[in-house]
Scaffold this active site. Structure first.
Site, PDB file in Angstrom:
ATOM      1  N   HIS A  51      41.674  32.507  21.754  1.00 36.12           N
ATOM      2  CA  HIS A  51      43.135  32.958  21.915  1.00 36.12           C
ATOM      3  C   HIS A  51      43.581  33.182  20.340  1.00 36.12           C
ATOM      4  CE1 HIS A  51      43.147  30.445  25.668  1.00 36.12           C
ATOM      5  NE2 HIS A  51      43.561  31.705  26.106  1.00 36.12           N
ATOM      6  N   ASP A  54      44.013  29.662  18.678  1.00 34.63           N
ATOM      7  CA  ASP A  54      42.590  29.164  18.472  1.00 34.63           C
ATOM      8  C   ASP A  54      42.347  29.389  17.442  1.00 34.63           C
ATOM      9  OD1 ASP A  54      42.516  27.880  21.370  1.00 34.63           O
ATOM     10  OD2 ASP A  54      41.838  29.766  22.166  1.00 34.63           O
ATOM     11  N   GLU A 176      42.948  41.429  32.476  1.00 38.67           N
ATOM     12  CA  GLU A 176      42.438  40.123  33.117  1.00 38.67           C
ATOM     13  C   GLU A 176      43.377  39.988  34.319  1.00 38.67           C
ATOM     14  OE1 GLU A 176      41.623  36.525  31.138  1.00 38.67           O
ATOM     15  OE2 GLU A 176      41.023  35.768  33.090  1.00 38.67           O
ATOM     16  N   GLU A 212      37.537  37.769  36.557  1.00 38.04           N
ATOM     17  CA  GLU A 212      37.287  36.574  36.804  1.00 38.04           C
ATOM     18  C   GLU A 212      37.178  36.372  38.396  1.00 38.04           C
ATOM     19  OE1 GLU A 212      39.305  33.475  34.479  1.00 38.04           O
ATOM     20  OE2 GLU A 212      39.406  32.033  36.224  1.00 38.04           O
ATOM     21  N   HIS A 215      39.703  34.684  40.349  1.00 41.21           N
ATOM     22  CA  HIS A 215      41.109  35.372  40.416  1.00 41.21           C
ATOM     23  C   HIS A 215      40.980  36.437  41.711  1.00 41.21           C
ATOM     24  CE1 HIS A 215      42.391  34.786  35.930  1.00 41.21           C
ATOM     25  NE2 HIS A 215      42.230  33.488  36.653  1.00 41.21           N
ATOM     26  N   ASP A 250      44.476  27.319  40.843  1.00 44.83           N
ATOM     27  CA  ASP A 250      43.308  27.988  40.350  1.00 44.83           C
ATOM     28  C   ASP A 250      42.290  27.069  39.997  1.00 44.83           C
ATOM     29  OD1 ASP A 250      41.548  29.578  38.667  1.00 44.83           O
ATOM     30  OD2 ASP A 250      43.061  29.962  37.170  1.00 44.83           O
ATOM     31  N   ASP A 252      38.667  27.170  38.500  1.00 40.23           N
ATOM     32  CA  ASP A 252      37.986  27.145  37.440  1.00 40.23           C
ATOM     33  C   ASP A 252      36.583  26.425  37.430  1.00 40.23           C
ATOM     34  OD1 ASP A 252      39.521  29.419  36.267  1.00 40.23           O
ATOM     35  OD2 ASP A 252      40.477  27.749  35.279  1.00 40.23           O
ATOM     36  N   ASP A 285      34.642  30.893  32.309  1.00 40.81           N
ATOM     37  CA  ASP A 285      35.887  30.364  32.290  1.00 40.81           C
ATOM     38  C   ASP A 285      35.873  29.112  33.342  1.00 40.81           C
ATOM     39  OD1 ASP A 285      38.362  30.013  31.591  1.00 40.81           O
ATOM     40  OD2 ASP A 285      39.166  31.714  32.075  1.00 40.81           O
TER      41      ASP A 285
HETATM   42  C1  GLO Z   1      43.658  31.642  33.471  1.00 38.87           C
HETATM   43  C2  GLO Z   1      42.924  32.724  32.585  1.00 38.87           C
HETATM   44  C3  GLO Z   1      42.813  32.143  31.218  1.00 38.87           C
HETATM   45  C4  GLO Z   1      42.372  33.088  30.644  1.00 38.87           C
HETATM   46  C5  GLO Z   1      42.181  32.818  29.134  1.00 38.87           C
HETATM   47  C6  GLO Z   1      41.876  34.140  28.207  1.00 38.87           C
HETATM   48  O1  GLO Z   1      43.879  31.480  34.738  1.00 38.87           O
HETATM   49  O2  GLO Z   1      41.743  32.811  33.572  1.00 38.87           O
HETATM   50  O3  GLO Z   1      41.929  31.187  31.251  1.00 38.87           O
HETATM   51  O4  GLO Z   1      41.035  33.914  30.865  1.00 38.87           O
HETATM   52  O5  GLO Z   1      43.455  32.356  28.556  1.00 38.87           O
HETATM   53  O6  GLO Z   1      43.279  35.011  28.065  1.00 38.87           O
HETATM   54 MG    MG Z   2      39.986  33.744  32.674  1.00 41.29          MG
END
Ligand code: GLO
Ligand code: MG
Length: 346
Positions: A51, A54, A176, A212, A215, A250, A252, A285
């Site tokens: 980010h 980051d 994304e 992703e 998602h 979500d 992950d 992710d």
């Molecule tokens: C959240 C997203 C997040 C993005 C990351 C990059 O649901 O997947 O993790 O991928 O912030 O912008």
């Molecule tokens: Mg992501």
């Protein structure tokens, strides 16, 4: 014999998370960015996702000069370690100015903040040596249907993308998509939406997408089909592999955690189109389970990569000719069992 894989792997510092959720505090003590970077290096990942904050913490409180100085210093450290920056993403969902959306906020001052912050993010990416910007459009959507106008939201979004494309002639923007969370409904829920938005910008060639797995599942879609669709347009520029157990928050989860078969199908789609051969990375992710002890903190990442590599062998050793014979005979029952037996390692 399976060919040696040519995939390169990465993750972001947020993937070594501390275990907090909306109902409880962290379960692991925070580690520094330096520690996370050293873990990435130690375990043989080739790149890190960032980010903007980051890369340059608290960047809203810093001058342009200071931001660039810090970004260049980070670039030197990455170069010394032989680690690439895969992408930089503007984190547009924390600041007070983005409470009601970023590019699509109803407040013009907040929209301006979002664009200016994104242009800074482009400058940081340039310092870090990547031309890839990832746009997870976290708060672009609505909590309340009547509070926003989706058509106007689309215009605002295109305006923001155009400003970024004009700011840097080489930059590529990867959208994304995610259908919900934090929003009730997001404006760009699927790859089809992302590519349609790309078509409205001043330079559609430089607007692509990132898939992703979780998602796509949250949108009720098959991640492998989303990969096939995006790659058919030459638009899959990055990838967040993970897993998701049904339609809920979500999750992950580690790659392949819920459906090994879906993970296998996703890799088949990547292989079909040569993902990675144009420099794309496979990013995970994923987050540790809340119960994870600090000594096992990297395991969700290492396991995701291991599952990927093992399934890649399965993809490459799948008897495609036999599958084609069954397809020609419309014997999908046998094809189904063939896939299952192959995954079980008969
Ligand atoms: C959240 C997203 C997040 C993005 C990351 C990059 O649901 O997947 O993790 O991928 O912030 O912008
Ligand atoms: Mg992501």
């Amino acid at each position: 014999m399976a060919k040696k894989h040519t995939y390169r792997f990465c993750f972001g510092p947020w993937n070594i998370s501390e275990g907090q959720d909306p109902y409880g505090p962290p379960t692991r003590p925070a580690e520094s960015f330096d520690w996370k970077l050293s873990q990435l290096k130690k375990h043989g990942f080739e790149a890190m996702m960032f980010h903007d904050d980051d890369a340059v913490p608290d960047l809203d409180d810093k001058s342009d000069r200071q931001v660039l100085q810090e970004a260049r210093a980070l670039r030197r450290r990455l170069d010394d370690l032989g680690i690439a920056a895969e992408m930089v993403a503007p984190r547009l969902w924390f600041a007070p100015q983005t409470i009601d959306g970023a590019y699509t906020s109803n407040d013009p001052k907040c929209r301006r903040y979002a664009i200016e912050r994104s242009l800074r993010c482009l400058d940081i990416a340039d310092c870090l040596g990547t031309d890839l910007i990832v746009l997870w459009l976290a708060r672009e959507g609505s909590y309340l249907r009547e509070s926003k106008n989706a058509a106007r939201g689309l215009d605002y979004l295109v305006e923001a993308l155009d400003r970024m494309l004009a700011h840097d002639q080489r930059v590529r923007l990867a959208i994304e998509p995610k259908p919900n969370e934090p929003m009730d409904h997001a404006y760009v829920p699927t790859i089809g939406h992302a590519l349609a938005v790309a078509g409205l910008t001043r330079d559609p060639k430089r607007v692509g997408c990132l898939i992703e797995s979780a998602h796509a599942i949250l949108a009720g879609l098959d991640p492998a089909d989303e990969i096939d669709f995006a790659m058919r347009f030459g638009k899959l520029w990055s990838l967040h592999l993970n897993d998701q157990n049904g339609l809920k928050y979500d999750q992950d989860r580690p790659f392949g955690n819920v459906s090994l078969r879906s993970a296998f199908d996703q890799i088949r789609a990547l292989e079909r189109h040569g993902y990675g051969s144009r420099g794309e990375y496979v990013c995970f992710d994923v987050h540790p389970f809340r119960t994870t002890k600090p000594e096992h903190w990297m395991d969700h990442l290492l396991n995701s990569r291991r599952t990927f590599v093992r399934l890649l062998e399965k993809v490459r050793s799948f008897d495609e000719r036999a599958a084609q014979r069954l397809i020609a005979d419309r014997n999908y029952q046998a094809l189904d069992q063939m896939v299952i037996e192959h995954l079980l390692g008969r």
